[in-house]
Every structure is written in structure tokens, then in C-alpha cells.
Motif scaffolding. Structure first.
Motif, PDB file in Angstrom:
ATOM      1  N   LEU A   1       0.841  -1.207   0.000  1.00  0.00           N
ATOM      2  CA  LEU A   1       0.000   0.000   0.000  1.00  0.00           C
ATOM      3  C   LEU A   1       0.870   1.249   0.000  1.00  0.00           C
ATOM      4  CD1 LEU A   1      -2.771   1.425   0.301  1.00  0.00           C
ATOM      5  CD2 LEU A   1      -2.464   1.197   2.781  1.00  0.00           C
ATOM      6  N   SER A   2       1.911   1.246   0.825  1.00  0.00           N
ATOM      7  CA  SER A   2       2.816   2.390   0.896  1.00  0.00           C
ATOM      8  C   SER A   2       3.516   2.628  -0.436  1.00  0.00           C
ATOM      9  CB  SER A   2       3.851   2.167   1.998  1.00  0.00           C
ATOM     10  OG  SER A   2       4.760   3.228   2.038  1.00  0.00           O
ATOM     11  N   LYS A   3       3.951   1.554  -1.091  1.00  0.00           N
ATOM     12  CA  LYS A   3       4.633   1.694  -2.393  1.00  0.00           C
ATOM     13  C   LYS A   3       3.682   2.246  -3.450  1.00  0.00           C
ATOM     14  CE  LYS A   3       8.501   0.044  -0.902  1.00  0.00           C
ATOM     15  NZ  LYS A   3       9.592   0.940  -0.604  1.00  0.00           N
ATOM     16  N   ILE A   4       2.434   1.776  -3.447  1.00  0.00           N
ATOM     17  CA  ILE A   4       1.434   2.286  -4.403  1.00  0.00           C
ATOM     18  C   ILE A   4       1.168   3.764  -4.133  1.00  0.00           C
ATOM     19  CG2 ILE A   4      -1.003   2.136  -5.087  1.00  0.00           C
ATOM     20  CD1 ILE A   4      -0.731  -0.936  -4.602  1.00  0.00           C
ATOM     21  N   LEU A   5       1.071   4.119  -2.864  1.00  0.00           N
ATOM     22  CA  LEU A   5       0.862   5.533  -2.513  1.00  0.00           C
ATOM     23  C   LEU A   5       2.086   6.373  -2.864  1.00  0.00           C
ATOM     24  CD1 LEU A   5      -1.050   5.104   0.842  1.00  0.00           C
ATOM     25  CD2 LEU A   5      -1.942   6.145  -1.253  1.00  0.00           C
ATOM     26  N   GLY A   6       3.279   5.789  -2.760  1.00  0.00           N
ATOM     27  CA  GLY A   6       4.495   6.496  -3.173  1.00  0.00           C
ATOM     28  C   GLY A   6       4.481   6.792  -4.659  1.00  0.00           C
ATOM     29  N   LEU A   7       4.049   5.834  -5.449  1.00  0.00           N
ATOM     30  CA  LEU A   7       3.912   6.047  -6.901  1.00  0.00           C
ATOM     31  C   LEU A   7       2.872   7.120  -7.178  1.00  0.00           C
ATOM     32  CD1 LEU A   7       4.359   5.329  -9.897  1.00  0.00           C
ATOM     33  CD2 LEU A   7       2.641   3.527  -9.606  1.00  0.00           C
ATOM     34  N   THR A   8       1.742   7.052  -6.486  1.00  0.00           N
ATOM     35  CA  THR A   8       0.685   8.055  -6.652  1.00  0.00           C
ATOM     36  C   THR A   8       1.202   9.439  -6.275  1.00  0.00           C
ATOM     37  OG1 THR A   8      -0.953   6.362  -6.123  1.00  0.00           O
ATOM     38  CG2 THR A   8      -1.680   8.655  -6.006  1.00  0.00           C
ATOM     39  N   ARG A   9       1.954   9.507  -5.176  1.00  0.00           N
ATOM     40  CA  ARG A   9       2.552  10.777  -4.754  1.00  0.00           C
ATOM     41  C   ARG A   9       3.429  11.362  -5.860  1.00  0.00           C
ATOM     42  NH1 ARG A   9       6.952   9.275  -1.190  1.00  0.00           N
ATOM     43  NH2 ARG A   9       7.868   8.953  -3.246  1.00  0.00           N
ATOM     44  N   ASP A  10       4.283  10.525  -6.426  1.00  0.00           N
ATOM     45  CA  ASP A  10       5.174  11.001  -7.490  1.00  0.00           C
ATOM     46  C   ASP A  10       4.388  11.477  -8.711  1.00  0.00           C
ATOM     47  OD1 ASP A  10       7.321  10.463  -5.873  1.00  0.00           O
ATOM     48  OD2 ASP A  10       7.845   8.577  -6.863  1.00  0.00           O
ATOM     49  N   LEU A  11       3.313  10.786  -9.033  1.00  0.00           N
ATOM     50  CA  LEU A  11       2.480  11.193 -10.176  1.00  0.00           C
ATOM     51  C   LEU A  11       1.767  12.509  -9.896  1.00  0.00           C
ATOM     52  CD1 LEU A  11       0.993   7.719 -11.174  1.00  0.00           C
ATOM     53  CD2 LEU A  11       2.742   9.025 -12.410  1.00  0.00           C
ATOM     54  N   VAL A  12       1.283  12.684  -8.676  1.00  0.00           N
ATOM     55  CA  VAL A  12       0.616  13.944  -8.297  1.00  0.00           C
ATOM     56  C   VAL A  12       1.611  15.100  -8.359  1.00  0.00           C
ATOM     57  CG1 VAL A  12      -0.448  15.194  -6.361  1.00  0.00           C
ATOM     58  CG2 VAL A  12      -1.233  12.887  -6.940  1.00  0.00           C
ATOM     59  N   ILE A  13       2.820  14.885  -7.837  1.00  0.00           N
ATOM     60  CA  ILE A  13       3.855  15.928  -7.875  1.00  0.00           C
ATOM     61  C   ILE A  13       4.203  16.264  -9.323  1.00  0.00           C
ATOM     62  CG2 ILE A  13       6.277  16.436  -7.343  1.00  0.00           C
ATOM     63  CD1 ILE A  13       5.865  14.838  -4.721  1.00  0.00           C
ATOM     64  N   ALA A  14       4.352  15.243 -10.157  1.00  0.00           N
ATOM     65  CA  ALA A  14       4.665  15.477 -11.572  1.00  0.00           C
ATOM     66  C   ALA A  14       3.542  16.259 -12.250  1.00  0.00           C
ATOM     67  CB  ALA A  14       4.890  14.145 -12.292  1.00  0.00           C
ATOM     68  N   HIS A  15       2.300  15.940 -11.906  1.00  0.00           N
ATOM     69  CA  HIS A  15       1.157  16.639 -12.510  1.00  0.00           C
ATOM     70  C   HIS A  15       1.153  18.123 -12.149  1.00  0.00           C
ATOM     71  CE1 HIS A  15      -2.915  17.513 -13.858  1.00  0.00           C
ATOM     72  NE2 HIS A  15      -3.161  18.007 -12.651  1.00  0.00           N
ATOM     73  N   TYR A  16       1.359  18.423 -10.873  1.00  0.00           N
ATOM     74  CA  TYR A  16       1.269  19.813 -10.418  1.00  0.00           C
ATOM     75  C   TYR A  16       2.547  20.622 -10.658  1.00  0.00           C
ATOM     76  CZ  TYR A  16      -3.250  19.142  -8.200  1.00  0.00           C
ATOM     77  OH  TYR A  16      -4.592  18.918  -7.978  1.00  0.00           O
ATOM     78  N   PHE A  17       3.703  19.970 -10.601  1.00  0.00           N
ATOM     79  CA  PHE A  17       4.953  20.730 -10.644  1.00  0.00           C
ATOM     80  C   PHE A  17       5.877  20.374 -11.799  1.00  0.00           C
ATOM     81  CE2 PHE A  17       3.550  20.712  -6.238  1.00  0.00           C
ATOM     82  CZ  PHE A  17       3.515  22.073  -5.985  1.00  0.00           C
ATOM     83  N   GLY A  18       5.771  19.176 -12.322  1.00  0.00           N
ATOM     84  CA  GLY A  18       6.655  18.785 -13.421  1.00  0.00           C
ATOM     85  C   GLY A  18       8.111  18.950 -13.036  1.00  0.00           C
ATOM     86  N   THR A  19       8.863  19.585 -13.928  1.00  0.00           N
ATOM     87  CA  THR A  19      10.287  19.830 -13.660  1.00  0.00           C
ATOM     88  C   THR A  19      10.525  21.318 -13.410  1.00  0.00           C
ATOM     89  OG1 THR A  19      10.685  20.010 -16.029  1.00  0.00           O
ATOM     90  CG2 THR A  19      11.068  17.855 -15.017  1.00  0.00           C
ATOM     91  N   SER A  20       9.702  21.882 -12.572  1.00  0.00           N
ATOM     92  CA  SER A  20       9.755  23.325 -12.296  1.00  0.00           C
ATOM     93  C   SER A  20      10.835  23.658 -11.265  1.00  0.00           C
ATOM     94  CB  SER A  20       8.402  23.797 -11.771  1.00  0.00           C
ATOM     95  OG  SER A  20       8.122  23.155 -10.536  1.00  0.00           O
ATOM     96  N   MET A  21      11.086  24.940 -11.131  1.00  0.00           N
ATOM     97  CA  MET A  21      12.019  25.427 -10.120  1.00  0.00           C
ATOM     98  C   MET A  21      11.506  25.091  -8.721  1.00  0.00           C
ATOM     99  SD  MET A  21      12.583  28.141  -7.732  1.00  0.00           S
ATOM    100  CE  MET A  21      11.358  29.330  -8.160  1.00  0.00           C
ATOM    101  N   GLU A  22      10.177  25.139  -8.534  1.00  0.00           N
ATOM    102  CA  GLU A  22       9.592  24.817  -7.228  1.00  0.00           C
ATOM    103  C   GLU A  22       9.885  23.363  -6.852  1.00  0.00           C
ATOM    104  OE1 GLU A  22       7.533  28.324  -8.808  1.00  0.00           O
ATOM    105  OE2 GLU A  22       7.821  26.340  -9.668  1.00  0.00           O
ATOM    106  N   ALA A  23       9.730  22.463  -7.816  1.00  0.00           N
ATOM    107  CA  ALA A  23      10.013  21.048  -7.561  1.00  0.00           C
ATOM    108  C   ALA A  23      11.497  20.843  -7.267  1.00  0.00           C
ATOM    109  CB  ALA A  23       9.571  20.198  -8.746  1.00  0.00           C
TER     110      ALA A  23
END
Length: 195
Positions: free
Chosen positions: A14-36
Motif C-alpha cells: 500500500l505504501s509503495k502504491i501511494l508512493g507512486l501516486t505521490r510522485d504522479l501527483v507531484i509530476a502533474h502539479y509541478f513537473g520539472t519546475s524550479m519549485e520542484a
């Protein structure tokens, strides 16, 4: 034994799946931005204390899991021992956080040229400030997780990484990419404190 192993395995998956989801959410909102990038650099300097020293598998956890069962079998005053260790580890963690707070400019200057990228530099420093609580709770979490496992309480230590991911996902989705990307640091700190 199979029940415990199954529970730990399910919570880890469950934690690993949520880790993947976290990374996808971060990529969606921030991509490769200066904030990220600012968050990632700040997390390297603060959050890795949490990963390396605290939690399951860290040195405090591993050493205590090795000795606590032996101490329990010797009618050792375990409560006093754990309180002493917890106090000492908390003092060390607070001292490390204070040290990083005061030298963060010098550390970040190794990676970022303040003159060329002042906004990136300032954003990284702000993220470090928000993430400093992770350093403070690092050693105590390792100790408490070890004590919980020795008392055969496996649920909370196994669920902790999933809790961090859920909180980070929720904060990023609520705040979006506003606040100059500080939702990443805020969510990570809140998640770490909850775990």
C-alpha cells in the motif's frame, strides 16, 4: 507469524502504491519546475535524515530491535532505559536541526549560485525551514518504531510511510501549485509529524 507477515506485506505494498501516486501527483502539479527542484534539494538536505536515521531500517531502529528483546528477558528497567534514550536522541535531533538551520545558506550555496538564481536559492532555504521538523523527529521515531515492534505492535510502524504519502498527496491537491510550491514541504512535514 503468517498473519503478521501478511499485514506488514499488505501495508508495505500500500505504501509503495501511494508512493507512486505521490510522485504522479507531484509530476502533474509541478513537473520539472524550479519549485520542484527547490523542494527536492531541500529534501535531500533534511528529509534524508528522516529516511537514513529514523523509521524502520534506520540505525536507531535496527540497534534497538537487536537489544530490546534481550533486555526484556533480563528484568531490565526498560521504561527508564527507553525514556533516557528518547531524551538523548531528541536532544541530538534538535541540535542537528538547529545546526542545519544556521548553516543552511552555506550548504545550499554549494549547489546553487545565489547570484545567478536568487529565487531558486531563497525557495530552497524556505523549504529547508519547513522541513526541519523531520530532523527533530528522526531519532525518536526510530526508537518508538523499534519499541513498538518489540512489543509486537506492527501496524503503526508499517503504516507510517503510507500516512506520509497520503498527507503529501492531500496537501498538494488542496493547495495545488500555489504558495510557490511550498505545498510539497508542508505536506511532507505534516505527514512526517503524523507518522
Amino acid at each position: 507469524m503468517f498473519k503478521v507477515a501478511g499485514l506488514v506485506a499488505i501495508l508495505t505494498i500500500l505504501s509503495k502504491i501511494l508512493g507512486l501516486t505521490r510522485d504522479l501527483v507531484i509530476a502533474h502539479y509541478f513537473g520539472t519546475s524550479m519549485e520542484a527542484d527547490a523542494f527536492n534539494l531541500a529534501y535531500i538536505l533534511t528529509g534524508n535524515f528522516f529516511i537514513i536515521l529514523g523509521g524502520i531500517g534506520g540505525p536507531f531502529y535496527s540497534s534497538l530491535v537487536a537489544i530490546l528483546p534481550k533486555l526484556q528477558n533480563q528484568n531490565f528497567k526498560l521504561d527508564k532505559f527507553l525514556k533516557d534514550i528518547l531524551l538523548r536522541l531528541t536532544i541530538i535531533s534538535v541540535a542537528a536541526a538547529i545546526l542545519i538551520y544556521f548553516i543552511k545558506d552555506f550548504i545550499v550555496a554549494i549547489f546553487i549560485d545565489k547570484g545567478l538564481k536568487p529565487e531558486y536559492f531563497a525557495q530552497t532555504l524556505l523549504n529547508i525551514d519547513i522541513l526541519l521538523p523531520l530532523i527533530i523527529i528522526t531519532a525518536p521515531i526510530g526508537l518508538l518504531f523499534a519499541a513498538a515492534n518489540c512489543l509486537k505492535k506492527y501496524f503503526a510502524p508499517s503504516l507510517a510511510p503510507a500516512a506520509v504519502n497520503v498527507v503529501l498527496i492531500a496537501v498538494v491537491m488542496l493547495m495545488g501549485d500555489g504558495f510557490n510550491g511550498l505545498s510539497l514541504a508542508i505536506g511532507t512535514s505534516i505527514g512526517g509529524l503524523i507518522s
